[in-house]
Design a protein around this motif. Structure first.
Motif, short mmCIF file in Angstrom:
data_model
loop_
_atom_site.label_atom_id
_atom_site.label_comp_id
_atom_site.label_asym_id
_atom_site.label_seq_id
_atom_site.Cartn_x
_atom_site.Cartn_y
_atom_site.Cartn_z
N LEU A 125 0.82 -1.21 0.00
CA LEU A 125 0.00 0.00 0.00
C LEU A 125 0.86 1.26 0.00
CD1 LEU A 125 -2.74 -1.12 2.54
CD2 LEU A 125 -3.10 -0.61 0.13
N LEU A 126 1.94 1.23 0.74
CA LEU A 126 2.81 2.40 0.82
C LEU A 126 3.54 2.68 -0.49
CD1 LEU A 126 4.33 1.88 4.40
CD2 LEU A 126 2.47 3.42 3.71
N ASN A 127 3.63 1.66 -1.36
CA ASN A 127 4.33 1.82 -2.64
C ASN A 127 3.38 1.78 -3.84
OD1 ASN A 127 7.13 1.88 -1.66
ND2 ASN A 127 6.74 -0.22 -1.01
N ALA A 128 2.09 1.91 -3.59
CA ALA A 128 1.11 1.74 -4.67
C ALA A 128 0.47 3.04 -5.14
CB ALA A 128 0.01 0.77 -4.22
N ASN A 129 1.01 4.17 -4.68
CA ASN A 129 0.45 5.48 -5.07
C ASN A 129 -1.03 5.59 -4.78
OD1 ASN A 129 2.95 6.43 -6.16
ND2 ASN A 129 2.57 5.21 -8.01
N CYS A 130 -1.42 5.10 -3.62
CA CYS A 130 -2.82 5.23 -3.20
C CYS A 130 -3.10 6.67 -2.77
CB CYS A 130 -3.11 4.31 -2.02
SG CYS A 130 -2.96 2.55 -2.39
N ASN A 131 -4.32 7.13 -3.03
CA ASN A 131 -4.73 8.42 -2.47
C ASN A 131 -5.71 8.17 -1.32
OD1 ASN A 131 -7.44 8.11 -3.49
ND2 ASN A 131 -6.72 8.84 -5.49
N GLU A 132 -6.20 9.25 -0.75
CA GLU A 132 -7.04 9.10 0.45
C GLU A 132 -8.40 8.47 0.16
OE1 GLU A 132 -7.54 13.47 -0.89
OE2 GLU A 132 -6.08 11.81 -1.01
N PHE A 133 -8.73 8.28 -1.13
CA PHE A 133 -10.02 7.68 -1.48
C PHE A 133 -9.90 6.23 -1.94
CE2 PHE A 133 -10.34 12.27 -2.51
CZ PHE A 133 -11.25 12.63 -1.51
N THR A 134 -8.68 5.73 -2.08
CA THR A 134 -8.47 4.37 -2.56
C THR A 134 -8.94 3.35 -1.53
OG1 THR A 134 -6.51 5.08 -3.81
CG2 THR A 134 -6.77 2.70 -3.40
N GLY A 169 -6.92 4.36 1.72
CA GLY A 169 -5.66 5.06 1.51
C GLY A 169 -4.46 4.18 1.79
N GLU A 170 -3.40 4.80 2.32
CA GLU A 170 -2.18 4.07 2.65
C GLU A 170 -2.23 3.57 4.09
OE1 GLU A 170 1.06 6.71 1.95
OE2 GLU A 170 1.11 6.32 -0.21
N PHE A 171 -3.34 2.99 4.45
CA PHE A 171 -3.59 2.52 5.82
C PHE A 171 -4.05 3.67 6.69
CE2 PHE A 171 -2.47 -1.94 6.67
CZ PHE A 171 -3.26 -2.14 7.81
N ASP A 172 -4.76 4.65 6.07
CA ASP A 172 -5.30 5.77 6.83
C ASP A 172 -6.43 5.31 7.75
OD1 ASP A 172 -3.63 7.44 5.36
OD2 ASP A 172 -5.10 7.61 3.76
N ASP A 173 -7.15 4.29 7.32
CA ASP A 173 -8.30 3.83 8.09
C ASP A 173 -8.65 2.41 7.67
OD1 ASP A 173 -10.46 3.88 9.83
OD2 ASP A 173 -11.80 4.85 8.39
N VAL A 174 -9.26 1.66 8.57
CA VAL A 174 -9.84 0.36 8.26
C VAL A 174 -11.35 0.54 8.33
CG1 VAL A 174 -10.04 -2.06 8.94
CG2 VAL A 174 -7.86 -0.88 9.21
N SER A 175 -11.99 0.51 7.18
CA SER A 175 -13.41 0.88 7.15
C SER A 175 -14.34 -0.28 7.44
CB SER A 175 -13.76 1.50 5.79
OG SER A 175 -13.67 0.53 4.76
N ALA A 176 -13.89 -1.52 7.24
CA ALA A 176 -14.77 -2.67 7.50
C ALA A 176 -13.92 -3.93 7.63
CB ALA A 176 -15.80 -2.84 6.38
N ILE A 177 -14.40 -4.87 8.42
CA ILE A 177 -13.72 -6.16 8.57
C ILE A 177 -14.73 -7.29 8.46
CG2 ILE A 177 -11.83 -5.31 10.02
CD1 ILE A 177 -13.46 -6.41 12.43
#
Length: 348
Positions: free
Chosen positions: A164-173, A192-200
């Motif tokens: 994720l840190l190397n995948a050019n993710c933005n805050e909406f990915t 994003g780049e591990f900004d949040d975990v929205s569901a499990i």
């Protein structure tokens, strides 16, 4: 004065225990299969061959790669029982490190780590896991590591951190991580780049054990009763006919055995794909981790066909979680990553 202990990251799955640690600037990983039965083995006949006889309380156990009396670890209670304690200590001995006091980071399936109703940590189960791994255990004619501190993390999600840190993710990915292990299917949506975990999501009834059980029954029908470890090795090496012939006594049954395994693999992939689409219909990326990832890859690529190469099978998916946890806790970020050492049948 306190002395700092070496820290090891351990993904203590039901089928294999993956251990990662940093030694002289290199990230090392071993994969140690679980195959234990009750009672002890006699001393090895061959010089240099080790026998691992353990005692927990008043119960004796031994590591036995091929015994059809090997105890089942493919149930969720494994996370808190003798077999988990055995598996972790046995894996530590396979690292080649001298026994010493250590601090470890271990894992729990998502369904055990979080409460399903509110996604909050299940502190009771996390504490039960900690207590289990600090119980007394002894090795006959040998020395064990002393586990002095246990930290518990959730399975699956950290395995995709580096990608994720190397995948050019933005805050909406939105990235879907699918972890297909021996006993459980864990999934999570990372923003994003591990900004949040929205569901499990977790399912304790879907895993590679579905295939393992079929393989063991098929082997038994061919006069070739086997351990869970041998059955799992057959699944991995089913295209290696020399290996197949070496473990099947009634060779006339080989086509039927392989057909049953392939059928069950397709069924596993279909089930995982169904659950994934129900959980996350339109993610932007999909990452596959866990020992079962190669088995379900085709089904997941078909389910998310429009994503193309954004469906990613992580390199060495079985040990990805322990490696990422180790890197996450590393003080030195400039680490050379070595290929994991897979301890195959007979490497005891």
């Amino acid at each position: 004065m306190s002395v700092s202990q070496m820290k090891l990251a351990i993904d203590d799955g039901s089928t294999n225990v993956k251990v990662s640690w940093i030694e002289h600037g290199s990230l090392k990983t071993i994969v140690s299969p679980n195959s234990f039965r009750k009672d002890w083995k006699s001393a090895a006949l061959l010089r240099g061959q080790k026998v691992y006889n353990y005692t927990i309380g008043t119960t004796k156990y031994t590591y036995d790669a091929t015994s059809d009396k090997a105890l089942s670890t493919t149930h969720i209670e494994y996370q808190y029982d003798d077999l988990n304690l055995l598996a972790v200590h046995h894996a530590l001995l396979q690292t080649g490190l001298p026994p010493q006091p250590v601090s470890i980071v271990v894992t729990l399936p998502i369904t055990e780590y979080y409460h399903p109703d509110d996604c909050q940590k299940n502190e009771a189960r996390i504490e039960a896991k900690r207590r289990n791994l600090t119980r007394d255990i002894s090795l006959n004619k040998g020395e064990l590591f002393k586990i002095v501190h246990v930290e518990v993390m959730p399975e699956s999600l950290p395995a995709a951190l580096s990608h994720l840190l190397n995948a050019n993710c933005n805050e909406f990915t939105k990235s879907l991580v699918i972890d297909c292990g021996g006993t459980t299917l864990d999934m999570g949506i990372i923003v994003g780049e591990f900004d949040d975990v929205s569901a499990i999501y977790g399912n304790n009834e879907i895993g590679v054990s579905m295939v393992t059980d079929v393989a063991r029954k098929a082997l038994a029908a061919a006069d070739s009763d086997s351990s869970y470890l041998v059955a799992n090795e057959l699944i991995k090496r089913r295209h290696d006919l020399d290996f197949v012939h070496s473990i099947v006594n009634d060779e006339s049954k080989i086509p039927a055995i392989l057909d049953k395994i392939e059928t069950r693999i397709r069924e596993l992939g279909d089930q995982v794909a169904y659950e994934a689409k129900k959980f996350a219909k339109h993610p932007n990326r999909v990452y596959l981790v866990g020992g079962g990832a190669p088995l379900i890859e085709d089904a997941i690529r078909e389910a998310y066909a429009t994503l193309g190469d954004r469906v990613v099978l992580i390199d060495n998916p079985q040990s990805a979680l322990s490696r990422e946890i180790c890197l996450y806790h590393a003080e030195d970020t400039s680490v050379e990553i070595e290929s994991p050492v897979l301890l195959e049948v007979g490497d005891e």
